[in-house]
Design a protein around this motif. Structure first.
Motif, short mmCIF file in Angstrom:
data_model
loop_
_atom_site.label_atom_id
_atom_site.label_comp_id
_atom_site.label_asym_id
_atom_site.label_seq_id
_atom_site.Cartn_x
_atom_site.Cartn_y
_atom_site.Cartn_z
N VAL A 117 96.71 35.89 52.09
CA VAL A 117 96.51 35.81 50.64
C VAL A 117 95.42 36.77 50.19
O VAL A 117 95.56 37.50 49.19
CB VAL A 117 96.18 34.36 50.22
CG1 VAL A 117 95.82 34.29 48.75
CG2 VAL A 117 97.35 33.43 50.53
N GLU A 118 94.31 36.78 50.92
CA GLU A 118 93.22 37.69 50.58
C GLU A 118 93.65 39.14 50.70
O GLU A 118 93.26 39.99 49.88
CB GLU A 118 92.02 37.42 51.49
CG GLU A 118 91.36 36.06 51.25
CD GLU A 118 90.26 35.79 52.25
OE1 GLU A 118 90.11 36.59 53.22
OE2 GLU A 118 89.53 34.79 52.09
N ASP A 119 94.46 39.43 51.70
CA ASP A 119 94.94 40.80 51.91
C ASP A 119 95.84 41.24 50.77
O ASP A 119 95.77 42.39 50.29
CB ASP A 119 95.70 40.87 53.24
CG ASP A 119 95.61 42.25 53.87
OD1 ASP A 119 95.07 43.17 53.22
OD2 ASP A 119 96.06 42.42 55.02
N VAL A 120 96.72 40.34 50.31
CA VAL A 120 97.61 40.67 49.18
C VAL A 120 96.78 41.01 47.94
O VAL A 120 97.02 42.02 47.26
CB VAL A 120 98.56 39.50 48.88
CG1 VAL A 120 99.34 39.77 47.59
CG2 VAL A 120 99.53 39.30 50.03
N ARG A 121 95.80 40.18 47.62
CA ARG A 121 94.96 40.42 46.43
C ARG A 121 94.15 41.70 46.59
O ARG A 121 94.03 42.50 45.65
CB ARG A 121 94.02 39.23 46.23
CG ARG A 121 94.73 37.91 45.97
CD ARG A 121 93.72 36.83 45.60
NE ARG A 121 94.31 35.51 45.55
CZ ARG A 121 95.06 35.05 44.54
NH1 ARG A 121 95.30 35.83 43.51
NH2 ARG A 121 95.55 33.83 44.58
N HIS A 122 93.60 41.91 47.77
CA HIS A 122 92.76 43.08 48.04
C HIS A 122 93.54 44.37 47.80
O HIS A 122 93.06 45.30 47.14
CB HIS A 122 92.25 43.01 49.48
CG HIS A 122 91.20 44.02 49.80
ND1 HIS A 122 89.91 43.96 49.30
CD2 HIS A 122 91.24 45.14 50.58
CE1 HIS A 122 89.21 44.98 49.75
NE2 HIS A 122 89.99 45.71 50.52
N ARG A 123 94.75 44.41 48.31
CA ARG A 123 95.55 45.64 48.17
C ARG A 123 96.07 45.80 46.73
O ARG A 123 96.16 46.93 46.23
CB ARG A 123 96.73 45.60 49.15
CG ARG A 123 96.30 45.53 50.60
CD ARG A 123 97.49 45.71 51.54
NE ARG A 123 97.16 45.28 52.89
CZ ARG A 123 97.98 45.40 53.92
NH1 ARG A 123 99.19 45.91 53.74
NH2 ARG A 123 97.63 44.97 55.13
N GLN A 124 96.42 44.69 46.11
CA GLN A 124 96.94 44.78 44.75
C GLN A 124 95.88 45.27 43.78
O GLN A 124 96.19 45.93 42.78
CB GLN A 124 97.47 43.41 44.30
CG GLN A 124 98.22 43.42 42.98
CD GLN A 124 99.47 44.28 43.04
OE1 GLN A 124 100.03 44.51 44.10
NE2 GLN A 124 99.92 44.76 41.88
#
Length: 427
Positions: free
Chosen positions: A274-281
């Protein structure tokens, strides 16, 4: 005769004897140091250490073929013959061709064909033959070899896969994410949890080797298998004071502790996802592709929450956090909209990725009917009717383009509403 001449003649006698003994002992020393290699002569080369039988590649064909004298024509010939179900003939044609008419592309084709059918020994032999002819391996070579490991029934497939991955550095081949995912697939099929987590934890958070959706799906799927194995093998729930012996009580406590740790490992990977998705977005990860959300990975985590619910209700309720992260359950936010003070970290992932999900041609879907059923069932088990209502409202107003609820979904939701009305004695 004085002492000096005596020493001189003694040295003439003992020096050859010493050399002879040292020569006799040298093979013994080598044998002692390499005792682990005994019995491997019929297997792979010692420098590679692949503990699997490598039979010679076929060199004769069942019928007569014309031998191409060009690498491009040879690759085309190999594809045509192999496509007709005559892989041995196709490989024999390559073996009969002169080295100058071969190429690394041809040998990659040979390795990949053996990989498709799980012939790991033959794939490794083709790898050896390729290097004998002076062709340097490429990332495609190692991808095919790792695929062969994942589809092989060899008991040593995980060990061989790790050795192949380490070998890339020897040939100065930069690993790609495809190579990493292939290695993780080997560990998944072999149920090798520790090396899988070690490989995953060493991946960078940004760049070409940052984890992809496939990476996270493979890791969570492997951890879920381990979790279910622990759950199925756990002793029937009973308190320590009711146990007949102290040993039984201790075993029960350890089993429960391992089960909880396995669940926590799954949730840790999910949190990283979840953190990775937000970070990249948010564009904070340079040279890194956007990480998408798929219903498959969501459903796996929700199923784990359902499985742990009877053992520990508090852990099972963490499924609501999963739903909130992806689809949103916050009653302060209108469906599909954010409040003026809403933080970016609270925005549901489907809202962050709405444009990518709509325009994606990968066939991914962030929610399906199984997801809806898992969410409603969790709400029913925990008596969270209002969460079910908020989820259904968002589903109808914001996510109808992603999923059409099934009859079972409607029945589950109506049953929750019926229970809600009964609670207030309206019915």
């Amino acid at each position: 005769m004085g002492p000096a001449p005596a020493f001189f003649f003694a040295s003439l006698f003992f020096t050859p004897l010493t050399r002879l003994l040292s020569q006799l002992m040298l093979p013994m020393n080598r044998l002692a140091r390499g005792s682990s290699m005994l019995g491997r002569r019929a297997y792979s080369q010692a420098k590679d250490g692949f503990s699997i039988k490598q039979r010679a590649l076929p060199t004769t064909t069942s019928i007569k073929y014309s031998i191409p004298q060009d690498p491009f024509l040879l690759a085309s010939k190999f594809r045509d013959v192999a496509r007709n179900g005559k892989l041995d003939d196709a490989v024999a044609i390559v073996m009969q061709t002169k080295t100058r008419d071969q190429s690394v592309v041809v040998w990659n084709l040979v390795i990949n064909e053996y990989a498709k059918i799980g012939r790991l020994g033959r794939a490794l032999r083709a790898f050896t033959e390729m290097r004998k002819r002076g062709f340097k391996p490429t990332p495609t070579t190692f991808t095919a070899l790792l695929k062969a490991c994942s589809l092989s029934d060899s008991a040593n497939r995980a060990q061989i896969a790790g050795e192949l991955f380490d070998m890339m550095d020897r040939y100065k081949v930069e690993p790609t994410l495809i190579n990493v995912n292939s290695l993780l697939m080997v560990y998944q099929r072999n149920e090798s949890v520790e090396p899988l987590l070690a490989c995953f934890n060493n991946l960078p958070t940004e760049g070409p080797l940052a984890p992809s959706l496939e990476t996270y799906t493979t890791v969570i799927s492997t951890l879920r298998r381990e979790f279910m194995r622990l759950l199925d093998g756990k002793q029937p729930a009973r308190s320590a004071k009711d146990a007949s012996t102290f040993v039984e009580a201790r075993r029960h406590a350890l089993n429960r502790q391992n089960l909880y740790r396995s669940f926590e490992a799954i949730m840790d990977v999910w949190t990283s996802f979840v953190e990775d998705v937000r970070h990249r977005q948010q564009g904070l990860a340079r040279d890194t592709e956007v990480l998408m959300v798929d219903a498959k990975i969501v459903n796996m985590v929700l199923k784990c929450c359902h499985s742990i619910y009877n053992e520990n209700r508090s852990l099972g309720r963490r499924g609501f956090k999963v739903v909130e992260d992806v689809y949103g359950l916050d009653k302060s936010l209108a469906p599909g909209k954010q409040g003026p003070d809403a933080k970016a970290d609270a925005t549901p992932l489907v809202d962050l990725l709405s444009e990518q999900l709509v325009n994606s041609d990968t066939g991914l879907t962030a929610i399906n009917t199984s997801t809806v059923d898992l969410v409603l069932t969790l709400c029913s088990r925990d008596g969270e009717v209002m969460k079910a209502i908020r989820f259904w409202r968002r589903l109808m107003l914001s996510h109808r383009d992603m999923v059409q609820p099934s009859k079972l979904n409607y029945a589950s939701y109506l049953n929750l509403l019926h229970l809600r009305l009964e609670k207030f004695a309206i019915l």
